[in-house]
Design an enzyme around this catalytic site. Structure first.
Site, short mmCIF file in Angstrom:
data_model
loop_
_atom_site.label_atom_id
_atom_site.label_comp_id
_atom_site.label_asym_id
_atom_site.label_seq_id
_atom_site.Cartn_x
_atom_site.Cartn_y
_atom_site.Cartn_z
N SER A 198 0.80 -1.22 0.00
CA SER A 198 0.00 0.00 0.00
C SER A 198 0.84 1.27 0.00
CB SER A 198 -0.93 0.00 1.22
OG SER A 198 -0.20 -0.18 2.42
N HIS A 219 -1.03 5.94 6.62
CA HIS A 219 -0.39 5.86 5.31
C HIS A 219 -0.06 7.27 4.83
CE1 HIS A 219 -2.15 1.81 5.25
NE2 HIS A 219 -1.27 1.53 4.31
#
Length: 244
Positions: free
Chosen positions: A29, A225
């Site tokens: 990711s 993230h």
């Protein structure tokens, strides 16, 4: 007359369009761009592979996918072709249980977080190197092109309030350091280049005044993230510096 006609045809025939160099982006990711306006498989047009390919005029083969472990990245290497001129890869966090580590640290005590991080660190030291070596071998079976291994940022600033204690943040950042140093050792062993993004992200973690990493957010999968600024101002400059 035939020679003249041939010369005229040659002069009028357009030159073939140059083929753009092929860049294959592998990984999880953090390579796909989860956290930066994600699309299918967590990929984002704001992710650093997209930005780098556009800046270099390269054709991007965007194989990175959210949730990918080393096993999934082994499958991604099938996207490498004889035309590939650059490969990047970010992997290892999911093998070490990144998602469950973060859940434990958000929901448990400092001691509980520390214990879960310690378990992940044992895995990183004892088992991850062999898995990374397997990825490296699979890449090298398919190409001799340059390979850049990009690491992970420290997610948290050590001070400031953001919902996690300083003890939890220190434990998580320590694990990120171990993951990066393990990836660096792998890159050096396999003749790859390591791109260390920790310094680039310094001062821009969760709890900072100008975070390039999402705190807990909606959708939940975007939490912890890099956001668009993290890819543009954190990852991209490092990749530009180390890529040939």
């Amino acid at each position: 007359m035939n020679l003249l006609a041939a010369l005229m045809v040659a002069a009028l025939t357009p030159a073939p369009t140059p083929v753009a160099p092929e860049y294959v982006a592998l990984g999880d990711s953090y390579a796909a761009g989860v956290g930066a306006n994600r699309e299918a498989c967590g990929r984002s047009t704001a992710a650093h592979p997209e930005l780098f390919a556009a800046r270099r005029g390269m054709t991007l083969v965007f194989a990175a996918c959210s949730g990918a472990t080393t096993a999934e990245v082994l499958a991604q290497t099938g996207r490498i072709t004889s035309e590939t001129s650059l490969v990047t890869v970010t992997v290892g966090g999911n093998d070490a249980g990144f998602a469950s580590v973060m859940v434990s640290c958000v929901l448990s005590t400092d001691a509980g977080c520390g214990n879960r991080v310690a378990t992940a660190e044992r895995f990183i030291r004892d088992e991850l190197p062999a898995r990374l070596a397997g990825v490296g071998a699979a890449v090298r079976e398919r190409t001799s092109a340059p390979v850049v291994v990009l690491g992970y940022p420290r997610l948290f600033e050590p001070t400031g309030w953001c919902g996690l204690s300083e003890a939890k943040r220190a434990a998580l950042n320590r694990a990120a350091d171990l993951l990066d140093e393990t990836a660096r050792a792998w890159a050096e062993d396999d003749g790859f280049v390591f791109g260390d993004v920790r310094e680039a992200f310094a001062g821009h973690g969760v709890c900072g005044r100008d975070p390039w990493v999402n705190n807990v957010s909606i959708p939940v999968g975007d939490s912890y993230h890099p956001n668009a600024a993290g890819h543009r101002d954190g990852y991209l400059p490092v990749l530009e510096r180390v890529a040939p």
